[in-house]
Write a protein that holds these residues in place. Sequence first.
Motif, PDB file in Angstrom:
ATOM      1  N   PRO A 199       0.807  -1.228   0.000  1.00 57.54           N
ATOM      2  CA  PRO A 199       0.000   0.000   0.000  1.00 57.54           C
ATOM      3  C   PRO A 199       0.835   1.272   0.000  1.00 57.54           C
ATOM      4  O   PRO A 199       0.287   2.368  -0.094  1.00 57.54           O
ATOM      5  CB  PRO A 199      -0.798  -0.114   1.301  1.00 57.54           C
ATOM      6  N   ASN A 200       2.161   1.142   0.122  1.00 60.09           N
ATOM      7  CA  ASN A 200       3.031   2.303   0.236  1.00 60.09           C
ATOM      8  C   ASN A 200       3.752   2.563  -1.077  1.00 60.09           C
ATOM      9  O   ASN A 200       3.854   1.696  -1.941  1.00 60.09           O
ATOM     10  CB  ASN A 200       4.047   2.108   1.361  1.00 60.09           C
ATOM     11  N   ARG A 201       4.286   3.758  -1.191  1.00 53.50           N
ATOM     12  CA  ARG A 201       5.021   4.179  -2.380  1.00 53.50           C
ATOM     13  C   ARG A 201       6.432   4.562  -1.971  1.00 53.50           C
ATOM     14  O   ARG A 201       6.621   5.316  -1.012  1.00 53.50           O
ATOM     15  CB  ARG A 201       4.301   5.350  -3.050  1.00 53.50           C
ATOM     16  N   PHE A 202       7.429   4.027  -2.720  1.00 56.44           N
ATOM     17  CA  PHE A 202       8.828   4.232  -2.378  1.00 56.44           C
ATOM     18  C   PHE A 202       9.556   4.878  -3.546  1.00 56.44           C
ATOM     19  O   PHE A 202       9.210   4.680  -4.709  1.00 56.44           O
ATOM     20  CB  PHE A 202       9.512   2.903  -2.028  1.00 56.44           C
ATOM     21  N   LEU A 203      10.602   5.634  -3.177  1.00 58.58           N
ATOM     22  CA  LEU A 203      11.510   6.217  -4.154  1.00 58.58           C
ATOM     23  C   LEU A 203      12.775   5.363  -4.166  1.00 58.58           C
ATOM     24  O   LEU A 203      13.517   5.299  -3.167  1.00 58.58           O
ATOM     25  CB  LEU A 203      11.841   7.664  -3.787  1.00 58.58           C
ATOM     26  N   MET A 204      13.047   4.692  -5.258  1.00 60.23           N
ATOM     27  CA  MET A 204      14.206   3.821  -5.413  1.00 60.23           C
ATOM     28  C   MET A 204      15.325   4.611  -6.095  1.00 60.23           C
ATOM     29  O   MET A 204      15.186   5.051  -7.244  1.00 60.23           O
ATOM     30  CB  MET A 204      13.842   2.585  -6.236  1.00 60.23           C
ATOM     31  N   LEU A 205      16.438   4.798  -5.351  1.00 61.82           N
ATOM     32  CA  LEU A 205      17.578   5.571  -5.842  1.00 61.82           C
ATOM     33  C   LEU A 205      18.654   4.628  -6.363  1.00 61.82           C
ATOM     34  O   LEU A 205      18.834   3.512  -5.844  1.00 61.82           O
ATOM     35  CB  LEU A 205      18.145   6.449  -4.731  1.00 61.82           C
ATOM     36  N   SER A 206      19.409   5.086  -7.349  1.00 63.13           N
ATOM     37  CA  SER A 206      20.455   4.275  -7.962  1.00 63.13           C
ATOM     38  C   SER A 206      21.748   5.075  -8.039  1.00 63.13           C
ATOM     39  O   SER A 206      21.734   6.274  -8.381  1.00 63.13           O
ATOM     40  CB  SER A 206      20.045   3.826  -9.372  1.00 63.13           C
ATOM     41  N   ASN A 207      22.872   4.378  -7.693  1.00 64.44           N
ATOM     42  CA  ASN A 207      24.217   4.943  -7.830  1.00 64.44           C
ATOM     43  C   ASN A 207      24.331   6.280  -7.087  1.00 64.44           C
ATOM     44  O   ASN A 207      24.390   7.356  -7.685  1.00 64.44           O
ATOM     45  CB  ASN A 207      24.591   5.137  -9.302  1.00 64.44           C
ATOM     46  N   GLY A 208      24.358   6.179  -5.768  1.00 63.36           N
ATOM     47  CA  GLY A 208      24.420   7.396  -4.984  1.00 63.36           C
ATOM     48  C   GLY A 208      25.259   7.269  -3.734  1.00 63.36           C
ATOM     49  O   GLY A 208      25.973   6.286  -3.509  1.00 63.36           O
ATOM     50  N   GLN A 209      25.138   8.293  -2.892  1.00 66.83           N
ATOM     51  CA  GLN A 209      25.912   8.382  -1.655  1.00 66.83           C
ATOM     52  C   GLN A 209      24.997   8.893  -0.548  1.00 66.83           C
ATOM     53  O   GLN A 209      24.109   9.710  -0.780  1.00 66.83           O
ATOM     54  CB  GLN A 209      27.098   9.331  -1.848  1.00 66.83           C
ATOM     55  N   ARG A 210      25.262   8.385   0.689  1.00 62.90           N
ATOM     56  CA  ARG A 210      24.430   8.740   1.838  1.00 62.90           C
ATOM     57  C   ARG A 210      25.339   9.198   2.972  1.00 62.90           C
ATOM     58  O   ARG A 210      26.279   8.495   3.341  1.00 62.90           O
ATOM     59  CB  ARG A 210      23.591   7.537   2.266  1.00 62.90           C
ATOM     60  N   LEU A 211      25.011  10.378   3.529  1.00 67.77           N
ATOM     61  CA  LEU A 211      25.802  10.957   4.613  1.00 67.77           C
ATOM     62  C   LEU A 211      24.903  11.149   5.821  1.00 67.77           C
ATOM     63  O   LEU A 211      23.855  11.805   5.724  1.00 67.77           O
ATOM     64  CB  LEU A 211      26.407  12.289   4.171  1.00 67.77           C
ATOM     65  N   GLU A 212      25.307  10.562   6.967  1.00 71.09           N
ATOM     66  CA  GLU A 212      24.528  10.653   8.204  1.00 71.09           C
ATOM     67  C   GLU A 212      25.318  11.429   9.234  1.00 71.09           C
ATOM     68  O   GLU A 212      26.480  11.117   9.505  1.00 71.09           O
ATOM     69  CB  GLU A 212      24.194   9.260   8.732  1.00 71.09           C
ATOM     70  N   ARG A 213      24.675  12.447   9.845  1.00 69.22           N
ATOM     71  CA  ARG A 213      25.302  13.274  10.869  1.00 69.22           C
ATOM     72  C   ARG A 213      24.319  13.422  12.033  1.00 69.22           C
ATOM     73  O   ARG A 213      23.173  13.809  11.821  1.00 69.22           O
ATOM     74  CB  ARG A 213      25.654  14.639  10.292  1.00 69.22           C
ATOM     75  N   SER A 224      28.241   6.421   3.329  1.00 72.96           N
ATOM     76  CA  SER A 224      28.068   5.131   2.666  1.00 72.96           C
ATOM     77  C   SER A 224      27.662   5.362   1.217  1.00 72.96           C
ATOM     78  O   SER A 224      26.990   6.353   0.904  1.00 72.96           O
ATOM     79  CB  SER A 224      27.030   4.275   3.387  1.00 72.96           C
ATOM     80  N   GLU A 225      28.118   4.431   0.385  1.00 70.10           N
ATOM     81  CA  GLU A 225      27.744   4.473  -1.019  1.00 70.10           C
ATOM     82  C   GLU A 225      26.843   3.287  -1.341  1.00 70.10           C
ATOM     83  O   GLU A 225      26.915   2.249  -0.681  1.00 70.10           O
ATOM     84  CB  GLU A 225      29.000   4.439  -1.905  1.00 70.10           C
ATOM     85  N   PHE A 226      25.957   3.460  -2.334  1.00 71.21           N
ATOM     86  CA  PHE A 226      25.010   2.406  -2.663  1.00 71.21           C
ATOM     87  C   PHE A 226      24.766   2.390  -4.165  1.00 71.21           C
ATOM     88  O   PHE A 226      24.949   3.408  -4.851  1.00 71.21           O
ATOM     89  CB  PHE A 226      23.677   2.603  -1.917  1.00 71.21           C
ATOM     90  N   LYS A 227      24.383   1.206  -4.615  1.00 67.84           N
ATOM     91  CA  LYS A 227      23.927   1.073  -5.997  1.00 67.84           C
ATOM     92  C   LYS A 227      22.419   1.223  -6.097  1.00 67.84           C
ATOM     93  O   LYS A 227      21.908   1.804  -7.052  1.00 67.84           O
ATOM     94  CB  LYS A 227      24.359  -0.274  -6.569  1.00 67.84           C
ATOM     95  N   THR A 228      21.702   0.671  -5.097  1.00 65.90           N
ATOM     96  CA  THR A 228      20.244   0.809  -5.048  1.00 65.90           C
ATOM     97  C   THR A 228      19.835   1.059  -3.600  1.00 65.90           C
ATOM     98  O   THR A 228      20.303   0.369  -2.682  1.00 65.90           O
ATOM     99  CB  THR A 228      19.540  -0.464  -5.556  1.00 65.90           C
ATOM    100  N   TYR A 229      18.995   2.047  -3.414  1.00 66.93           N
ATOM    101  CA  TYR A 229      18.533   2.397  -2.068  1.00 66.93           C
ATOM    102  C   TYR A 229      17.079   2.864  -2.161  1.00 66.93           C
ATOM    103  O   TYR A 229      16.725   3.644  -3.053  1.00 66.93           O
ATOM    104  CB  TYR A 229      19.411   3.493  -1.461  1.00 66.93           C
ATOM    105  N   GLY A 230      16.242   2.366  -1.255  1.00 63.07           N
ATOM    106  CA  GLY A 230      14.828   2.736  -1.266  1.00 63.07           C
ATOM    107  C   GLY A 230      14.446   3.559  -0.057  1.00 63.07           C
ATOM    108  O   GLY A 230      14.874   3.260   1.060  1.00 63.07           O
ATOM    109  N   THR A 231      13.701   4.591  -0.274  1.00 61.09           N
ATOM    110  CA  THR A 231      13.189   5.433   0.802  1.00 61.09           C
ATOM    111  C   THR A 231      11.730   5.751   0.517  1.00 61.09           C
ATOM    112  O   THR A 231      11.325   5.890  -0.649  1.00 61.09           O
ATOM    113  CB  THR A 231      13.997   6.738   0.930  1.00 61.09           C
ATOM    114  N   ARG A 232      10.951   5.841   1.577  1.00 58.15           N
ATOM    115  CA  ARG A 232       9.523   6.098   1.404  1.00 58.15           C
ATOM    116  C   ARG A 232       9.313   7.500   0.854  1.00 58.15           C
ATOM    117  O   ARG A 232       9.879   8.468   1.359  1.00 58.15           O
ATOM    118  CB  ARG A 232       8.779   5.925   2.724  1.00 58.15           C
TER     119      ARG A 232
END
Length: 379
Positions: A199-213, A224-232
């Motif tokens: 029932p939910n909708r996600f945004l699937m990202l490709s070839n990116g980078q994630r920074l947590e502070r 962290s780097e990723f090839k595929t990452y999903g976020t609501r």
Amino acid sequence: MLFHSSLRKELSRSFGATLVVLVTIVMTMMLIRTLGLASKGSVNPQEVFLVMAYTVLGYMPTILSLSLFIAIVGTLSRMYRDSEMVIWFSSGRGLADFVEPLFRFAWPVLILIAVMALVGWPWANSQTMGMRQQYEQRSDIERVTPGEFRESSGRMRVFFIDKDTPDGATATNVFIWAIERGLQITTSARSGRIEDVGPNRFLMLSNGQRLERPLLPTSGLKISEFKTYGTRAGGSSDATANTTPPRARTTLSLLRDRSTAALGELGWRIGMLLAAINFVLLALTVSSVNPRVGRSGNLLFALFAFVIYYNLLNLGQSWISSGRYGMGTFMLLLHGGVFLIAVAWLGLRNNNWARRSKPGRLIAGGLATPQPSKIDPTT
């Protein structure tokens, strides 16, 4: 008859002019209000004029009642000022004789008020709420305009995309800044696409980078780097079933529902028709011209009476909805009381005009009748 035709003709002109002016004023106010909602993201900017039209349509019972009230007060006051009322009174017409031509003119307007209050008001509200809910249930990626930073529906994330596809499901050079679980997260990706997972909708990202502070400086950064990452992405593929408020429900559904909220809304809709009938009688009674007050004195008093009556009608809706008063009791007290006051006031004024003065002369103590002269027989 000349009496009926001349009165209805002037009332028609006055009512038409007043209605055009009031509709223009309300449309201007609603346009400013709707543009404000569109700037906040509550209304689709492409549907501003449609939302404004539905809103004005919902307010038509009030606009029609006020136009009818002002038209009657203005027309009769003009007749008093130009001494036309004195001519009708001198020809044997009393103030009560104006009730029939007034209602013969007003009955189409009263029917239209009833239709708009019972049918037009809930339909316009349901259409407006439907468009707003549909716009608010969009996914976050659908809110984003290429080249602009936009907040999410919960105002906890900021999106930016470089380009998107015509269907709005895929974007390139995606940037997301968010606050989640006490962390300040910055995500960037070369591309992203929308996918429905249950029932939910996600945004699937490709070839990116994630920074947590962390929000508090307790630890360092996490990259962290990723090839595929999903976020609501927010929203849902299916519309959420929300409880329809009473103002957007049909009159038949309110009649079947015996809850206090439904009775309060039903009392307001029926009360608009009863109030319009009372406004015709009140307009007849308050219409007069006092040279010491000025031409607009009675019109200001009439508008003040309209505002008080209309506010009591809205206040009664909240009282009925809260269970403080029953619908029948409140309607009897308000509308029945106003009707009795208007009829009694009309009877008083009608009897004053019908009264005939006895022959005599006016002195300081009252009316003195002439006495026969005495003749002195010695003269």
